[in-house]
Design a protein around this motif. Structure first.
Motif, PDB file in Angstrom:
ATOM      1  N   GLU A 185      18.661 -17.895 -24.761  1.00 24.37           N
ATOM      2  CA  GLU A 185      18.193 -18.768 -23.691  1.00 24.37           C
ATOM      3  C   GLU A 185      17.929 -20.190 -24.171  1.00 24.37           C
ATOM      4  OE1 GLU A 185      14.751 -17.211 -25.911  1.00 24.37           O
ATOM      5  OE2 GLU A 185      16.506 -16.271 -24.997  1.00 24.37           O
ATOM      6  N   LYS A 210       7.190 -23.177 -17.260  1.00 27.29           N
ATOM      7  CA  LYS A 210       8.303 -22.244 -17.416  1.00 27.29           C
ATOM      8  C   LYS A 210       9.398 -22.454 -16.387  1.00 27.29           C
ATOM      9  CE  LYS A 210       5.595 -18.482 -19.427  1.00 27.29           C
ATOM     10  NZ  LYS A 210       5.228 -17.061 -19.296  1.00 27.29           N
ATOM     11  N   ASN A 211       9.051 -22.826 -15.182  1.00 32.23           N
ATOM     12  CA  ASN A 211      10.012 -22.829 -14.096  1.00 32.23           C
ATOM     13  C   ASN A 211      10.835 -24.110 -14.007  1.00 32.23           C
ATOM     14  OD1 ASN A 211       9.174 -20.276 -13.258  1.00 32.23           O
ATOM     15  ND2 ASN A 211       7.520 -21.136 -12.041  1.00 32.23           N
ATOM     16  N   LYS A 262      10.600 -15.408 -22.762  1.00 37.57           N
ATOM     17  CA  LYS A 262      11.909 -15.278 -22.125  1.00 37.57           C
ATOM     18  C   LYS A 262      12.319 -16.538 -21.372  1.00 37.57           C
ATOM     19  CE  LYS A 262      11.896 -10.261 -21.420  1.00 37.57           C
ATOM     20  NZ  LYS A 262      11.952  -9.182 -20.402  1.00 37.57           N
ATOM     21  N   ASN A 263      11.367 -17.183 -20.703  1.00 32.46           N
ATOM     22  CA  ASN A 263      11.707 -18.268 -19.783  1.00 32.46           C
ATOM     23  C   ASN A 263      11.746 -19.639 -20.441  1.00 32.46           C
ATOM     24  OD1 ASN A 263      11.805 -16.420 -17.664  1.00 32.46           O
ATOM     25  ND2 ASN A 263       9.618 -16.619 -17.261  1.00 32.46           N
ATOM     26  N   SER A 264      11.507 -19.712 -21.740  1.00 34.10           N
ATOM     27  CA  SER A 264      11.503 -21.011 -22.413  1.00 34.10           C
ATOM     28  C   SER A 264      12.888 -21.318 -22.957  1.00 34.10           C
ATOM     29  CB  SER A 264      10.484 -21.020 -23.552  1.00 34.10           C
ATOM     30  OG  SER A 264      10.572 -22.243 -24.258  1.00 34.10           O
ATOM     31  N   GLU A 265      13.359 -22.540 -22.702  1.00 36.00           N
ATOM     32  CA  GLU A 265      14.668 -22.962 -23.198  1.00 36.00           C
ATOM     33  C   GLU A 265      14.536 -23.799 -24.464  1.00 36.00           C
ATOM     34  OE1 GLU A 265      16.203 -24.939 -19.766  1.00 36.00           O
ATOM     35  OE2 GLU A 265      17.093 -23.109 -18.949  1.00 36.00           O
TER      36      GLU A 265
END
Length: 916
Positions: free
Chosen positions: A794, A906-907, A751-754
């Protein structure tokens, strides 16, 4: 939305005044709540009608196309375009709260441009409650809150109002005509206190009793009563309310809104739309026709518009099932948990039983795995066979989809809602339509004619020529003028070609050809035409013929897909022989008219001119063919689902051995990969073990599968068969089943990967996962489908992981097309290739020969693709870097970057990632 009774009264007035009545309407939108369908009936019998098919409300092409799809009953296409704005939450409470959060998340000014629409009244009431809770928390609603009574219409037919037993104590009755003998004045409200035989015991607002016999006094007021029940609402300063009845003298207009300025005991002061202030005594029944205005039913909003709309859709509801009765393949509700904030729609892929406990393994739409131990789960029915809720009709969805340019839909299950829209079309029918089937067909044809072609100012290029010429400063007025000048321009049943206008009839024009007629002419002898262009086929049967090495080029000869072709070596495909001809001879689209002229001669078809347009006589056969294709596609999907469900999980099977031992994959394998011990191989005429790889459409629904056939030792199939000429050929080790168009294999989902890594093949994608476990990784069923893959919302950067085969002609074109499409869509695009001394190498070769570190090294050196035209110039930086890739020169240029840590963290924002 006019009832039969009201239309009759209106036409009577027009007749008495000897006037002309012009009736304007949209037969696709919601009919009247009362007995209705009069407008479509009049439409089918009228000899004088104008089709006003220009939409001036929608300003974006995307919104216009969704509206056009709905009018043309293309539900699937409409939802494909809406997919990024489709929010699926099975649990009702969670879904309504999410809708309220969406509304509350906007600024106070932006909320004025948002129109929440909920077809079910109970959902509207709950939504309003949730919004008000948020407004109290943020301080928009202030001061004291009082409880006030409002009047809600009771659903009684005119016949039911004739009987005392239809009324209950606590009901309120408004008399729209006076009954002088009982002392009842027009417009007065009476409270029902009880019943005594056939007498309704009433009391007016001053406390005076009245005894009323509905049967005796029915004829005096001709049904002129309205019956209501009372409900309680909280009200505070800052609340927005909506009037539910007209009171023009006081400026209260039905469906308009007002803002509460102050609250004191049972007295309100409200600010009307026109700016005037109005005091209300809420103890009086005539002041109780209001409700909170944050959400509205679709009947209320049908005449309104708003730039930003949010809708609510429901399909057939799930039902509780004991966990031991659930089967693989069932569609279920994955409940919310500490790791899963909201409920999700899932599909059961495995069932484990150990020590008397049953564990369900399911994947959601994003292919995340969930393990469930609940004793009872909610299971969705087969939407093709279950009864869809009437409230989810095509008419109500059309209203929601056409209020403004930006629609966000909150649904319980997207598949269920689409099934409901397909099932619930034209639910309301008159007795005449049922008793006279011919009339019913005429009504349907009249409605279809009115709505089959809809235009809009959002797509000016698609407008008829005369409409384009109008002054765009006043589009609505000019379009009406155009309609008056040339009614034939507006006939939606005609083709766009027939709408053309040539002011100079004496001008000599080039011969023109009908593309559909040429396609059909060529289909009379598909094998003959293709053989002249490509030579004799290597294989053929009644349904298809094949050319090339191992039959890599195929053309369908018969059936609903007749004329469909695929060139697997070049990664290209098409649906007719015109596109095939252009592909074989590499003809540019700019020469399309010349192609038609050549193929028309070959098919023996003559041109037409502007004075003698020939009309195709087999439109019916075209429609039947399209319907046949839809049926065949649905049948394919059912067979794909059946084959997938019949397979088993990959753990401890030959399929796992193939990937682990023969492909060197150590990373976790996708939970939805499966194994089939006996899978039919057409060329070998026997069953072989196979790895089953699922491919999903843009909505996350199973669309097709890839069968990778295996030998008994777990290696990829290596076998031969004799063709019809008796020659030995290598059997195909991989075979797709179902439509591969856009089919996406999800190897890893984060989810958090662009960043999304895209690979040509499954094994390469799994090899990328060895070093990038925190990234999104997908692959396609063939290089030709790269451009059609579903990219996660995303994603901001796409890294195409290509094979190092020199970008030969059969792979270069589809890869360049994919990268060009991604660039145009706004993604940052990079190209990664494996470095090896071998002539042709892919990432899986690199993994097995040099290990995971070699892949990491390649991914640290990628080409940033900005302009694909640089490939044509060998002296350009991009071309030079590409040559270095092939020559294994790892020196970084301006285009090459280090990406090692960019995906793992991720962040970090994408901007931070690009610094590495």
């Amino acid at each position: 939305m006019v009832s039969v009774r009201d239309m009759f009264a209106f036409l009577n007035i027009a007749l008495q005044l000897e006037g002309r009545a012009i009736i304007v309407g949209d037969a696709r939108q919601l009919p009247s709540i009362e007995a209705s369908r009069i407008y479509p009936l009049l439409l089918s019998q009228s000899n004088s009608k104008v089709i006003m098919n220009m939409n001036t409300r929608l300003k974006t092409k995307a919104a216009l196309e969704i509206m056009q799809d709905v009018y043309a009953l293309r539900i699937e296409e409409a939802f494909d375009k809406l997919s990024n704005n489709l929010i699926e939450i099975p649990n009702r409470a969670e879904r309504l709260q999410a809708m309220a959060n969406y509304y509350l998340g906007a600024t106070k000014e932006a909320r004025e441009q948002i129109m929440p629409m909920l077809p079910l009244n109970a959902d509207r009431v709950e939504f309003n409650h949730l919004v008000r809770a948020g407004l109290k928390k943020e301080g928009t609603l202030s001061g004291i809150e009082i409880s006030a009574e409002i009047l809600v219409a009771k659903d009684l037919t005119r016949s039911e109002t004739q009987y005392a037993q239809s009324f209950e104590a606590g009901d309120w009755i408004k008399f729209n005509v006076g009954l002088n003998r009982l002392g009842i004045n027009k417009g007065e409200h009476f409270l029902v206190e009880g019943l005594k035989e056939n007498i309704v015991l009433l009391r007016d607002q001053t406390g005076q009793p009245v005894h009323w016999d509905p049967t005796r006094f029915l004829v005096d007021f001709k049904g002129g009563i309205k019956v209501y029940t009372q409900e309680t609402r909280g009200i505070m300063a800052g609340d927005i309310i909506r009037w539910k009845q007209n009171d023009e003298e006081r400026g209260m207009i039905n469906s308009e809104t007002a803002t509460v300025v102050s609250v004191k005991e049972q007295f309100l002061e409200v600010k009307l739309k026109n700016g005037e202030r109005l005091p209300l005594d809420l103890r009086k029944a005539e002041n109780q026709y209001w409700d909170h205005a944050y959400g509205a039913t679709v009947h209320i909003v049908q005449g309104l518009d708003s730039p930003n709309s949010i809708g609510h859709g429901l399909g057939a509801m799930p039902y509780d099932r004991d966990i031991d009765t659930i089967k693989i393949g069932d569609s279920i509700v994955i409940p919310a948990s500490k790791d899963n904030e909201l409920s999700k729609v899932g599909r059961v892929i495995n069932i484990l039983k150990k020590d008397g406990e049953t564990e369900i393994i399911a994947v959601d739409r994003s292919h995340h795995e969930h393990r469930l131990l609940d004793k009872v789960l909610q299971v969705y029915p087969d939407f093709r066979e279950s009864k869809a809720p009437n409230i989810s009709s095509l008419e109500s969805f059309l209203v929601m989809a056409t209020r403004g340019d930006h629609l966000v839909m909150f649904v319980d299950n997207s598949d269920g809602y689409k099934a409901a829209l397909n099932a619930n079309q034209n639910l309301k029918k008159t007795a005449l339509e049922i008793l006279l089937p011919k009339l019913g067909r005429e009504v349907q044809e009249a409605v279809r004619e009115m709505t089959s072609t809809v235009y809009g100012l959002a797509n000016i290029e698609a407008l008829p020529d005369l409409a384009k010429a109008q002054d765009k400063t006043d589009p609505a007025k000019d379009f009406v003028n155009a309609a008056v000048q040339d009614l034939s321009l507006l006939k939606s049943s005609k083709s766009s070609r027939d709408r053309g206008f040539n002011p100079d009839q004496s001008r000599v024009t080039k011969p023109r050809y009908d593309v559909d007629e040429i396609k059909q002419g060529l289909e009379r002898d598909i094998l003959g035409h293709v053989s002249r262009w490509k030579g004799a086929p290597k294989q053929k049967n009644g349904r298809e013929a094949r050319w090339g090495k191992n039959g890599s080029f195929s053309v369908v000869l018969s059936g609903s897909k007749m004329g469909t072709w695929a060139d697997f070596e070049a990664g290209a495909a098409g649906r007719d022989l015109v596109s095939l001809y252009m592909h074989l001879f590499n003809i540019d689209k700019s020469d399309f008219s010349k192609v038609l002229e050549e193929l028309a001669r070959e098919a023996g078809i003559s041109p037409f001119d502007s004075d003698n347009r020939r009309v195709l006589t087999n439109q019916k056969s075209i429609k039947e063919r399209e319907e046949g294709q839809a049926v065949e596609q649905a049948d394919y999907i059912r067979k794909v689902e059946k084959l997938y469900v019949s397979s088993k999980p990959i753990e401890k099977t030959l399929a796992e051995k193939y990937l682990r031992e023969h492909r060197g994959i150590k990373a976790a394998l996708p939970a939805d990969f499966r194994f089939q011990a006996r899978c039919w191989h057409q060329e070998l005429k026997t069953c072989k073990p196979a790895l089953i790889v699922p491919g999903y459409d843009s909505a996350g629904k199973l669309q097709s599968i890839n069968r990778i056939y295996l030998n008994k030792d777990g290696s990829k199939l290596d076998a031969q068969f004799k063709n019809k000429e008796g020659q030995l050929e290598s059997a195909t080790p991989k075979k797709n089943y179902g439509s591969t168009l856009g089919a996406t294999v999800v190897v890893n989902q984060q989810k958090n990967s662009e960043i999304t890594f895209v690979s040509e093949g499954l094994e390469n994608a799994l090899s990328i996962k060895e070093v990038q476990p925190d990234a999104n990784i997908i692959s396609s069923f063939g290089v030709g489908q790269l451009k059609n893959l579903s990219i996660g919302v995303e994603t901001k950067m796409i890294v195409l992981c290509a094979d190092n085969d020199g970008m030969v002609s059969n792979t270069k074109k589809p890869m360049l097309e994919a990268m060009q499409k991604w660039i145009e869509q706004g993604y940052q695009v990079r190209l990664a290739m494996p470095f090896s001394s071998a002539l042709k190498t892919d990432f899986n070769d690199l993994l097995r020969q040099q290990g995971a570190e070699a892949i990491s090294k390649c991914l640290r050196n990628t080409l940033k693709i900005r302009d694909l035209s640089e490939f044509k110039d060998k002296s350009s930086t991009l071309a030079q870097d590409f040559l270095r890739f092939q020559n294994q020169e790892h020196t970084k240029s301006e285009q090459a970057i280090n990406m090692d840590d960019s995906v793992k963290t991720k962040n970090r924002t994408l901007e931070n990632e690009l610094e590495h």
